[in-house]
Design a protein around this motif. Sequence first.
Motif, PDB file in Angstrom:
ATOM      1  N   MET A   1       0.839  -1.187   0.000  1.00  0.00           N
ATOM      2  CA  MET A   1       0.000   0.000   0.000  1.00  0.00           C
ATOM      3  C   MET A   1       0.876   1.239   0.000  1.00  0.00           C
ATOM      4  O   MET A   1       1.758   1.401   0.830  1.00  0.00           O
ATOM      5  CB  MET A   1      -0.902   0.020   1.249  1.00  0.00           C
ATOM      6  CG  MET A   1      -1.899  -1.122   1.276  1.00  0.00           C
ATOM      7  SD  MET A   1      -2.837  -1.142   2.815  1.00  0.00           S
ATOM      8  CE  MET A   1      -3.740   0.404   2.651  1.00  0.00           C
TER       9      MET A   1
ATOM     10  N   MET B   1      -0.917  -7.879   9.654  1.00  0.00           N
ATOM     11  CA  MET B   1      -0.847  -7.754   8.192  1.00  0.00           C
ATOM     12  C   MET B   1      -2.189  -8.075   7.546  1.00  0.00           C
ATOM     13  O   MET B   1      -2.590  -7.425   6.569  1.00  0.00           O
ATOM     14  CB  MET B   1       0.244  -8.668   7.634  1.00  0.00           C
ATOM     15  CG  MET B   1       1.651  -8.144   7.816  1.00  0.00           C
ATOM     16  SD  MET B   1       2.866  -9.021   6.791  1.00  0.00           S
ATOM     17  CE  MET B   1       2.724 -10.698   7.434  1.00  0.00           C
ATOM     18  N   LEU B   2      -2.897  -9.060   8.081  1.00  0.00           N
ATOM     19  CA  LEU B   2      -4.240  -9.365   7.568  1.00  0.00           C
ATOM     20  C   LEU B   2      -5.163  -8.175   7.737  1.00  0.00           C
ATOM     21  O   LEU B   2      -5.906  -7.798   6.825  1.00  0.00           O
ATOM     22  CB  LEU B   2      -4.811 -10.592   8.282  1.00  0.00           C
ATOM     23  CG  LEU B   2      -4.289 -11.958   7.843  1.00  0.00           C
ATOM     24  CD1 LEU B   2      -4.783 -13.050   8.793  1.00  0.00           C
ATOM     25  CD2 LEU B   2      -4.753 -12.269   6.411  1.00  0.00           C
ATOM     26  N   PHE B   3      -5.108  -7.562   8.898  1.00  0.00           N
ATOM     27  CA  PHE B   3      -5.955  -6.403   9.192  1.00  0.00           C
ATOM     28  C   PHE B   3      -5.614  -5.229   8.268  1.00  0.00           C
ATOM     29  O   PHE B   3      -6.495  -4.513   7.802  1.00  0.00           O
ATOM     30  CB  PHE B   3      -5.782  -5.993  10.653  1.00  0.00           C
ATOM     31  CG  PHE B   3      -6.545  -4.767  11.047  1.00  0.00           C
ATOM     32  CD1 PHE B   3      -7.923  -4.811  11.229  1.00  0.00           C
ATOM     33  CD2 PHE B   3      -5.893  -3.558  11.220  1.00  0.00           C
ATOM     34  CE1 PHE B   3      -8.637  -3.684  11.583  1.00  0.00           C
ATOM     35  CE2 PHE B   3      -6.592  -2.423  11.579  1.00  0.00           C
ATOM     36  CZ  PHE B   3      -7.967  -2.481  11.757  1.00  0.00           C
ATOM     37  N   ARG B   4      -4.319  -5.055   7.977  1.00  0.00           N
ATOM     38  CA  ARG B   4      -3.880  -3.932   7.149  1.00  0.00           C
ATOM     39  C   ARG B   4      -3.733  -4.299   5.672  1.00  0.00           C
ATOM     40  O   ARG B   4      -3.291  -3.499   4.865  1.00  0.00           O
ATOM     41  CB  ARG B   4      -2.548  -3.391   7.680  1.00  0.00           C
ATOM     42  CG  ARG B   4      -2.642  -2.854   9.098  1.00  0.00           C
ATOM     43  CD  ARG B   4      -1.293  -2.420   9.639  1.00  0.00           C
ATOM     44  NE  ARG B   4      -0.736  -1.325   8.864  1.00  0.00           N
ATOM     45  CZ  ARG B   4       0.467  -0.805   9.058  1.00  0.00           C
ATOM     46  NH1 ARG B   4       1.251  -1.304  10.002  1.00  0.00           N
ATOM     47  NH2 ARG B   4       0.898   0.183   8.318  1.00  0.00           N
ATOM     48  N   ARG B   5      -4.112  -5.532   5.312  1.00  0.00           N
ATOM     49  CA  ARG B   5      -4.074  -6.004   3.929  1.00  0.00           C
ATOM     50  C   ARG B   5      -2.669  -5.891   3.333  1.00  0.00           C
ATOM     51  O   ARG B   5      -2.475  -5.393   2.229  1.00  0.00           O
ATOM     52  CB  ARG B   5      -5.084  -5.222   3.074  1.00  0.00           C
ATOM     53  CG  ARG B   5      -6.518  -5.378   3.553  1.00  0.00           C
ATOM     54  CD  ARG B   5      -7.467  -4.592   2.702  1.00  0.00           C
ATOM     55  NE  ARG B   5      -8.845  -4.710   3.183  1.00  0.00           N
ATOM     56  CZ  ARG B   5      -9.879  -4.084   2.627  1.00  0.00           C
ATOM     57  NH1 ARG B   5      -9.702  -3.288   1.584  1.00  0.00           N
ATOM     58  NH2 ARG B   5     -11.095  -4.241   3.125  1.00  0.00           N
ATOM     59  N   GLN B   6      -1.691  -6.420   4.055  1.00  0.00           N
ATOM     60  CA  GLN B   6      -0.297  -6.364   3.608  1.00  0.00           C
ATOM     61  C   GLN B   6       0.288  -7.749   3.337  1.00  0.00           C
ATOM     62  O   GLN B   6       1.491  -7.871   3.126  1.00  0.00           O
ATOM     63  CB  GLN B   6       0.556  -5.638   4.655  1.00  0.00           C
ATOM     64  CG  GLN B   6       0.261  -4.156   4.790  1.00  0.00           C
ATOM     65  CD  GLN B   6       1.158  -3.503   5.825  1.00  0.00           C
ATOM     66  OE1 GLN B   6       1.197  -3.930   6.972  1.00  0.00           O
ATOM     67  NE2 GLN B   6       1.865  -2.457   5.422  1.00  0.00           N
ATOM     68  N   ILE B   7      -0.548  -8.787   3.323  1.00  0.00           N
ATOM     69  CA  ILE B   7      -0.052 -10.138   3.057  1.00  0.00           C
ATOM     70  C   ILE B   7       0.565 -10.219   1.666  1.00  0.00           C
ATOM     71  O   ILE B   7       1.587 -10.897   1.458  1.00  0.00           O
ATOM     72  CB  ILE B   7      -1.180 -11.173   3.199  1.00  0.00           C
ATOM     73  CG1 ILE B   7      -1.672 -11.242   4.653  1.00  0.00           C
ATOM     74  CG2 ILE B   7      -0.714 -12.546   2.740  1.00  0.00           C
ATOM     75  CD1 ILE B   7      -0.639 -11.772   5.618  1.00  0.00           C
ATOM     76  N   GLY B   8      -0.025  -9.526   0.704  1.00  0.00           N
ATOM     77  CA  GLY B   8       0.500  -9.529  -0.656  1.00  0.00           C
ATOM     78  C   GLY B   8       1.923  -8.979  -0.714  1.00  0.00           C
ATOM     79  O   GLY B   8       2.780  -9.513  -1.428  1.00  0.00           O
ATOM     80  N   GLU B   9       2.184  -7.922   0.040  1.00  0.00           N
ATOM     81  CA  GLU B   9       3.525  -7.330   0.081  1.00  0.00           C
ATOM     82  C   GLU B   9       4.517  -8.306   0.718  1.00  0.00           C
ATOM     83  O   GLU B   9       5.661  -8.417   0.281  1.00  0.00           O
ATOM     84  CB  GLU B   9       3.495  -6.016   0.860  1.00  0.00           C
ATOM     85  CG  GLU B   9       4.779  -5.219   0.784  1.00  0.00           C
ATOM     86  CD  GLU B   9       4.687  -3.885   1.502  1.00  0.00           C
ATOM     87  OE1 GLU B   9       5.735  -3.219   1.637  1.00  0.00           O
ATOM     88  OE2 GLU B   9       3.576  -3.510   1.940  1.00  0.00           O
TER      89      GLU B   9
END
Length: 305
Positions: free
Chosen positions: A1, A59-67
Amino acid sequence: MAQTAAPAGSDQGGLPFAIAAYGIWGFVPLFFKLVDSVPPVEVLTQRIIWSLPLCFLIMLFRRQIGEYLAALKDWRTLRLLLASALLIAVNWLVYIYAIFTDHVLAASLGYYLNPLVNVMLGMLFLGERLSRMQLLAVVIAGIGVAILLAGALDTLWISLTLAFSFGVYGLLRKVVPVGSLPGLSVETTVLLLPSLALSAWYIGIGDGRGFASDTSISLLLMAGGVVTAVPLLLFATAARRMSYAALGFVQYLAPTIQFLLSLFVFGEPMKPAQLACFVLIWISIGVFSFDMWRKMRAERMIEVA
């Protein structure tokens, strides 16, 4: 993000998060004193093991798993994060050792020195130029360290290891194209297998001091993951909401708290050489901070104009 840095001199509500992050880091010695009967290496392994699940939840909460997954697939990024993982492991281990051996004073000096080490590393490896006041601050700090060579050599290695390991760690993380939390998650992932192996070995020898030997000790070691991840999240939030220059002023809160704890809670003696060094470091920080404030003020005037 993608994240947009706050303009210089702005706050945008980030100060409470910064104070909370550095406040937790400052009082962390109190937590680690609760498990000082456990070998430092085992405390380190448990800290790594239990911080990873919490990092994943955040990371799940902040949607950073992809990174996080992208960093694992990129060999250049992964190679740099492997190096940074080794550096942060050394930093954590020496810090835990310093607390367990009643050298919190030396640890606080290391983190006082860290911003000045960052300035020198930036000059040497990133082509950054020092202002005259920054150069003066580094010289003053260097004199302080030289005094320690003469009068407190037995603990100087702790201060310098903490300052330089975290400084080089920060330098590597500066050039790695990954966010703070996904980066920490990759670092703990590459350290997970050796940590699990060492943890299993400690449990196997059954010396009655570490994980699984006592419920309270086990819970405290598991809580080390929270102590690792929560201040990092607070720090990341603060960094998004206020300028990095302003954040630099708040970072002295943690070593100041550690300094006061070492004297008034843990009762560590202060050698004359250490006192002289701290005075010079504080003068150096004053010069360095004044230079930062002057630059922030100039930037604000340009923005207003």
